[in-house]
Structure formats: C-alpha cells, structure tokens
Design a protein around this motif. Structure first.
Motif, PDB file in Angstrom:
ATOM      1  N   MET A   1      37.473  35.927  63.001  1.00 19.50           N
ATOM      2  CA  MET A   1      36.306  35.415  62.291  1.00 19.50           C
ATOM      3  C   MET A   1      35.087  36.221  62.692  1.00 19.50           C
ATOM      4  SD  MET A   1      34.958  31.534  62.313  1.00 19.50           S
ATOM      5  CE  MET A   1      33.818  30.943  61.104  1.00 19.50           C
ATOM      6  N   LYS A   2      34.277  36.562  61.696  1.00 18.29           N
ATOM      7  CA  LYS A   2      33.032  37.267  62.003  1.00 18.29           C
ATOM      8  C   LYS A   2      31.984  36.768  61.025  1.00 18.29           C
ATOM      9  CE  LYS A   2      31.361  41.747  63.409  1.00 18.29           C
ATOM     10  NZ  LYS A   2      30.235  42.160  62.582  1.00 18.29           N
ATOM     11  N   ASP A   3      30.949  36.143  61.584  1.00 18.05           N
ATOM     12  CA  ASP A   3      29.911  35.506  60.770  1.00 18.05           C
ATOM     13  C   ASP A   3      30.572  34.538  59.780  1.00 18.05           C
ATOM     14  OD1 ASP A   3      28.093  37.019  62.168  1.00 18.05           O
ATOM     15  OD2 ASP A   3      28.260  38.688  60.760  1.00 18.05           O
ATOM     16  N   ARG A   4      30.348  34.754  58.487  1.00 17.22           N
ATOM     17  CA  ARG A   4      30.925  33.792  57.534  1.00 17.22           C
ATOM     18  C   ARG A   4      32.275  34.230  57.006  1.00 17.22           C
ATOM     19  NH1 ARG A   4      25.746  32.042  53.862  1.00 17.22           N
ATOM     20  NH2 ARG A   4      24.446  31.370  55.590  1.00 17.22           N
ATOM     21  N   ARG A   5      32.703  35.397  57.394  1.00 13.31           N
ATOM     22  CA  ARG A   5      33.992  35.893  56.889  1.00 13.31           C
ATOM     23  C   ARG A   5      35.121  35.604  57.870  1.00 13.31           C
ATOM     24  NH1 ARG A   5      33.762  41.066  52.998  1.00 13.31           N
ATOM     25  NH2 ARG A   5      32.264  40.139  51.565  1.00 13.31           N
ATOM     26  N   PHE A   6      36.274  35.295  57.334  1.00 11.83           N
ATOM     27  CA  PHE A   6      37.424  35.046  58.219  1.00 11.83           C
ATOM     28  C   PHE A   6      38.696  35.649  57.644  1.00 11.83           C
ATOM     29  CE2 PHE A   6      39.493  31.555  55.845  1.00 11.83           C
ATOM     30  CZ  PHE A   6      38.470  31.170  54.992  1.00 11.83           C
ATOM     31  N   LEU A   7      39.515  36.131  58.573  1.00 10.76           N
ATOM     32  CA  LEU A   7      40.794  36.738  58.214  1.00 10.76           C
ATOM     33  C   LEU A   7      41.869  35.679  58.430  1.00 10.76           C
ATOM     34  CD1 LEU A   7      42.097  39.539  57.489  1.00 10.76           C
ATOM     35  CD2 LEU A   7      42.458  39.849  59.944  1.00 10.76           C
ATOM     36  N   PHE A   8      42.714  35.446  57.432  1.00 15.87           N
ATOM     37  CA  PHE A   8      43.740  34.405  57.553  1.00 15.87           C
ATOM     38  C   PHE A   8      45.122  34.950  57.232  1.00 15.87           C
ATOM     39  CE2 PHE A   8      44.823  33.824  53.111  1.00 15.87           C
ATOM     40  CZ  PHE A   8      43.697  34.295  52.440  1.00 15.87           C
ATOM     41  N   ARG A   9      46.134  34.190  57.687  1.00 15.89           N
ATOM     42  CA  ARG A   9      47.509  34.480  57.286  1.00 15.89           C
ATOM     43  C   ARG A   9      48.115  33.170  56.821  1.00 15.89           C
ATOM     44  NH1 ARG A   9      50.664  37.949  61.101  1.00 15.89           N
ATOM     45  NH2 ARG A   9      50.143  36.348  62.588  1.00 15.89           N
ATOM     46  N   ALA A  10      48.718  33.162  55.646  1.00 17.08           N
ATOM     47  CA  ALA A  10      49.295  31.932  55.095  1.00 17.08           C
ATOM     48  C   ALA A  10      50.723  32.162  54.634  1.00 17.08           C
ATOM     49  CB  ALA A  10      48.434  31.438  53.933  1.00 17.08           C
ATOM     50  N   GLY A  11      51.610  31.286  55.036  1.00 18.19           N
ATOM     51  CA  GLY A  11      52.997  31.320  54.549  1.00 18.19           C
ATOM     52  C   GLY A  11      53.156  30.165  53.583  1.00 18.19           C
ATOM     53  N   THR A  12      53.548  30.458  52.350  1.00 15.66           N
ATOM     54  CA  THR A  12      53.563  29.414  51.325  1.00 15.66           C
ATOM     55  C   THR A  12      54.821  29.439  50.469  1.00 15.66           C
ATOM     56  OG1 THR A  12      52.562  30.776  49.599  1.00 15.66           O
ATOM     57  CG2 THR A  12      51.051  29.658  51.098  1.00 15.66           C
ATOM     58  N   GLU A  13      55.018  28.307  49.828  1.00 12.83           N
ATOM     59  CA  GLU A  13      56.052  28.223  48.810  1.00 12.83           C
ATOM     60  C   GLU A  13      55.594  29.066  47.622  1.00 12.83           C
ATOM     61  OE1 GLU A  13      56.500  24.155  47.619  1.00 12.83           O
ATOM     62  OE2 GLU A  13      57.974  24.630  46.077  1.00 12.83           O
ATOM     63  N   SER A  14      56.561  29.567  46.853  1.00 11.95           N
ATOM     64  CA  SER A  14      56.238  30.349  45.667  1.00 11.95           C
ATOM     65  C   SER A  14      55.358  29.530  44.729  1.00 11.95           C
ATOM     66  CB  SER A  14      57.547  30.721  44.983  1.00 11.95           C
ATOM     67  OG  SER A  14      57.293  31.295  43.749  1.00 11.95           O
ATOM     68  N   GLY A  15      54.382  30.167  44.115  1.00 13.39           N
ATOM     69  CA  GLY A  15      53.531  29.464  43.152  1.00 13.39           C
ATOM     70  C   GLY A  15      52.316  28.800  43.772  1.00 13.39           C
ATOM     71  N   THR A  16      52.056  29.095  45.041  1.00 14.61           N
ATOM     72  CA  THR A  16      50.855  28.569  45.685  1.00 14.61           C
ATOM     73  C   THR A  16      49.739  29.582  45.470  1.00 14.61           C
ATOM     74  OG1 THR A  16      52.306  27.695  47.396  1.00 14.61           O
ATOM     75  CG2 THR A  16      49.957  27.606  47.838  1.00 14.61           C
ATOM     76  N   TYR A  17      48.603  29.102  45.018  1.00 16.90           N
ATOM     77  CA  TYR A  17      47.492  30.015  44.803  1.00 16.90           C
ATOM     78  C   TYR A  17      46.646  30.112  46.065  1.00 16.90           C
ATOM     79  CZ  TYR A  17      48.633  30.225  39.898  1.00 16.90           C
ATOM     80  OH  TYR A  17      49.272  30.463  38.719  1.00 16.90           O
ATOM     81  N   ALA A  18      46.599  31.310  46.645  1.00 16.85           N
ATOM     82  CA  ALA A  18      45.837  31.510  47.874  1.00 16.85           C
ATOM     83  C   ALA A  18      44.344  31.312  47.615  1.00 16.85           C
ATOM     84  CB  ALA A  18      46.104  32.899  48.431  1.00 16.85           C
ATOM     85  N   ARG A  19      43.906  31.717  46.438  1.00 20.17           N
ATOM     86  CA  ARG A  19      42.480  31.565  46.101  1.00 20.17           C
ATOM     87  C   ARG A  19      42.053  30.093  46.138  1.00 20.17           C
ATOM     88  NH1 ARG A  19      38.607  34.511  43.599  1.00 20.17           N
ATOM     89  NH2 ARG A  19      39.990  36.250  43.148  1.00 20.17           N
ATOM     90  N   LYS A  20      42.960  29.234  45.618  1.00 25.42           N
ATOM     91  CA  LYS A  20      42.689  27.793  45.624  1.00 25.42           C
ATOM     92  C   LYS A  20      42.675  27.243  47.051  1.00 25.42           C
ATOM     93  CE  LYS A  20      42.478  26.270  41.287  1.00 25.42           C
ATOM     94  NZ  LYS A  20      41.444  25.345  40.798  1.00 25.42           N
ATOM     95  N   LEU A  21      43.572  27.808  47.867  1.00 23.32           N
ATOM     96  CA  LEU A  21      43.667  27.367  49.256  1.00 23.32           C
ATOM     97  C   LEU A  21      42.335  27.617  49.981  1.00 23.32           C
ATOM     98  CD1 LEU A  21      46.083  26.176  50.781  1.00 23.32           C
ATOM     99  CD2 LEU A  21      46.659  28.482  51.542  1.00 23.32           C
ATOM    100  N   ILE A  22      41.743  28.764  49.723  1.00 22.96           N
ATOM    101  CA  ILE A  22      40.459  29.097  50.353  1.00 22.96           C
ATOM    102  C   ILE A  22      39.340  28.218  49.766  1.00 22.96           C
ATOM    103  CG2 ILE A  22      38.762  30.945  50.759  1.00 22.96           C
ATOM    104  CD1 ILE A  22      41.513  31.191  52.233  1.00 22.96           C
ATOM    105  N   ASN A  23      39.389  27.955  48.454  1.00 24.48           N
ATOM    106  CA  ASN A  23      38.421  27.030  47.855  1.00 24.48           C
ATOM    107  C   ASN A  23      38.489  25.667  48.522  1.00 24.48           C
ATOM    108  OD1 ASN A  23      37.665  29.003  46.081  1.00 24.48           O
ATOM    109  ND2 ASN A  23      38.725  28.143  44.304  1.00 24.48           N
ATOM    110  N   ASP A  24      39.752  25.226  48.805  1.00 22.83           N
ATOM    111  CA  ASP A  24      39.955  23.926  49.450  1.00 22.83           C
ATOM    112  C   ASP A  24      39.360  23.893  50.859  1.00 22.83           C
ATOM    113  OD1 ASP A  24      41.200  23.058  47.206  1.00 22.83           O
ATOM    114  OD2 ASP A  24      43.244  23.115  48.007  1.00 22.83           O
ATOM    115  N   VAL A  25      39.453  25.019  51.569  1.00 22.52           N
ATOM    116  CA  VAL A  25      38.849  25.107  52.894  1.00 22.52           C
ATOM    117  C   VAL A  25      37.345  24.836  52.753  1.00 22.52           C
ATOM    118  CG1 VAL A  25      38.249  26.691  54.782  1.00 22.52           C
ATOM    119  CG2 VAL A  25      40.568  26.710  53.839  1.00 22.52           C
ATOM    120  N   GLY A  26      36.739  25.451  51.751  1.00 22.75           N
ATOM    121  CA  GLY A  26      35.312  25.272  51.507  1.00 22.75           C
ATOM    122  C   GLY A  26      34.956  23.842  51.142  1.00 22.75           C
ATOM    123  N   LEU A  27      35.816  23.209  50.339  1.00 19.31           N
ATOM    124  CA  LEU A  27      35.581  21.817  49.931  1.00 19.31           C
ATOM    125  C   LEU A  27      35.656  20.886  51.133  1.00 19.31           C
ATOM    126  CD1 LEU A  27      37.590  21.419  46.591  1.00 19.31           C
ATOM    127  CD2 LEU A  27      35.107  21.201  46.917  1.00 19.31           C
TER     128      LEU A  27
END
Lengths: 244, 77
Positions: A73-99
């Motif tokens: 993590m650096k300031d507001r940016r963060f590097l992540f690693r996600a293991g997901t089932e097929s059909g999971t939208y990573a973009r939505k996952l990050i939106n959810d973090v924000g929510l």
C-alpha cells in the motif's frame, strides 16, 4: 489461445478458477489495517451484479472469493492479489472495498496471473511465438516451440480421464459414443453426467464426453454406453478403423 | 502462488481391462510431431494492454498461418 482442433474444448475451459493481481485506488485515505480487514470481509461467497458493460446477463449472482490479499500500500493506492471463482469481476470487488470503507474505490490496473492449470510463467509474448516458429523453421530446433505450444491435454487436465483401447479410438473420433467394452481404465470418482476426457492409452485426448455410467458402474458393468461423445478433438485418421 | 483453499479432487486410476497401446500409430502428447502439436495446442499469450483480444487472435493466426484459433478468456475488468 487454442489452435486448430483444440478450439473444440473451449467451452470446457470457461469455469476455471482465476487469480488476479491488480492495483486499486481509494478515494480517501484509510489505514492499512482497516483496508486489510475490509478485504477479508469480501472473502467467501459474495453477491455480484455484472457491470453495465459486460457480456453476460446483468442479474445478481453469487461468486466465491477464495482469497483477497493486500500485497502493498502506498498513499491511496494498493496492490492486491485475489483468487476467485470464474465469472467474478475484480473491478466490482474493488468497488465493494470502497463501499464497505465508505470512501469509494476504483481499479487502476489488473492482470490475470492464474487461469485454471495455467500460470503467469506459462505466458509468452507474441515475440516468443514468432521466435519459436523462426527457430524451428531455420534449424529444426523445436525446444522453444514446445514451451510456447502446449499439448491440448494440459487445458483439460481438471477433468477425469477415461482411457480406451486402441481398437475403440477411431469410432469415438468419428463421433460414436463410447461403449463400456472399449474402456481400459478410468479415473475415480466420476459421477453420472460428469464431463470427462476420453483419451488413448498413450494419454492423447480423443474427445470430451459425458459419463453415462458413474465410476462405480464403469468398473463392473458388462454392457451399455460408458460415455457419450460431445466434442471430438483428435484427427479421425490418426488411428486405424477397427470396426467391421 | 498461494495454495488454493478448495482442495483439488484427488483421483485414483481404476483398471477395468489391461490393454497395450500400439506404437504404430498415435503419439505421446509430449513428443507428438510439431505439425500435429501446432494444430491442437494451447498457447498462453501475454496480452499487453492496447490491442483487443480480437486483434491478438487475428495477428496470432496470421503469424502461425492457422485457419482455426480462438481465445478462451479476456481479462474482464
């Protein structure tokens, strides 16, 4: 990418588990420990509605997140690693973090690092593909080519295999269903109706099929169809016809 | 790489009837002739941002002189 007859197994590769590494950006400063806790909340079965611009129907569905880790993590940016089932939208996952944080967040970069049996290390650039062809053409050196072009069998390694006798190969190549008498060995467990890889004794993929018999019956039944043939991959002239 | 939480199914080979393969036809997948390999292969392409998957498939086909090729997944972001 699948080439030639391997394109026939395409539909069998869509449900692979994925791993992504990416960068998200928070819309307000948050402590690292709070971000880490929030990401942990998103591990497990989650609800997702596919984004507006997506190829699938936009109804709410559930997807499983196997892990979702903060790497840096650096300031507001963060590097992540996600293991997901097929059909999971990573973009939505990050939106959810924000929510969940109440700050809002969006994804800046994303890279797929695992797709089923394939890892980032298996990936080659278009330059590698060109170089492998050139090396082979110029002096018959196939070493790079065999690293770039992987046997189709690797793509379907997640499916149970049914190994059949040489005498049954050509008929399956021609689209016939697999009779139980043609089966030499098989991997257990196989459920009735399960997708299976029908292979030669040498391990070559002949076709993808659907088990008609569960593995319990496949070992002892004397008659009947073991599996129906769904998608043929092997060239029908590779093995000789042995039926009369 | 992190260990996956869902265990991959361990499979056991059950022999129904022993049978010897003939080496007069067919090949071990690892050593099949290059022309056969290239006509039934998986290539994991490192797609950099920019050209679309469609573009990449097209240039790959041109490069390898293939009639049939297709991509199995694009990065959905």
């Amino acid at each position: 990418m699948l080439t030639g007859s391997a394109t026939n197994v395409m539909s069998y590769m869509h449900n692979f588990k994925k791993e992504y590494v990416g960068v998200g950006e928070l819309h307000a400063a948050v402590s690292e420990s709070r971000l880490r806790r929030t990401m942990k909340e998103l591990v497990g079965r989650i609800y997702q509605r596919p984004p507006v611009r997506s190829a699938v129907s936009r109804r709410l569905r559930t997807r499983e997140v196997f892990y979702f880790d903060l790497l840096e993590m650096k300031d507001r940016r963060f590097l992540f690693r996600a293991g997901t089932e097929s059909g999971t939208y990573a973009r939505k996952l990050i939106n959810d973090v924000g929510l969940l944080l109440g700050t809002g967040a969006h994804m800046v970069e994303l890279r797929r690092t695992v797709d089923g049996p394939f890892k980032e290390e298996d990936a080659h650039s278009m330059w590698d593909v060109a170089a492998s062809l050139e090396l082979y053409k110029r002096n018959g050196d196939d070493s790079l080519l065999r690293k770039v072009f992987l046997p189709v069998e690797m793509a379907i390694s997640a499916y149970a295999s049914v190994y059949i006798k040489d005498s049954a190969v050509a008929s399956v190549c021609h689209g016939a269903n697999l009779a139980i008498g043609g089966v030499s060995s098989f991997e257990e467990p196989i459920a009735e109706g399960e997708d299976v890889a029908i292979k030669t004794l040498k391990g070559e993929l002949i076709a993808m099929g659907k088990a008609v018999k569960a593995s319990s019956a496949m070992g002892k039944d004397k008659t009947g169809i073991a599996a129906t043939t769904a998608r043929v991959v092997m060239d029908r002239h590779l093995y000789p016809k042995m039926w009369r | 790489m992190k260990e996956e939480k869902r265990p991959t199914k361990a499979r056991k080979l059950i022999v129904r009837e022993e049978s010897e393969p003939s080496w007069e036809y067919g090949y071990n997948p690892r050593s099949r002739p290059v022309d056969l390999l290239m006509d039934s292969a998986v290539v994991v392409l490192d797609k950099q941002g920019g050209p679309t998957s469609h573009d990449v498939v097209a240039s790959f086909k041109r490069l390898v002189k293939l009639e049939r090729a297709g991509h199995t997944g694009t990065l959905v972001i």
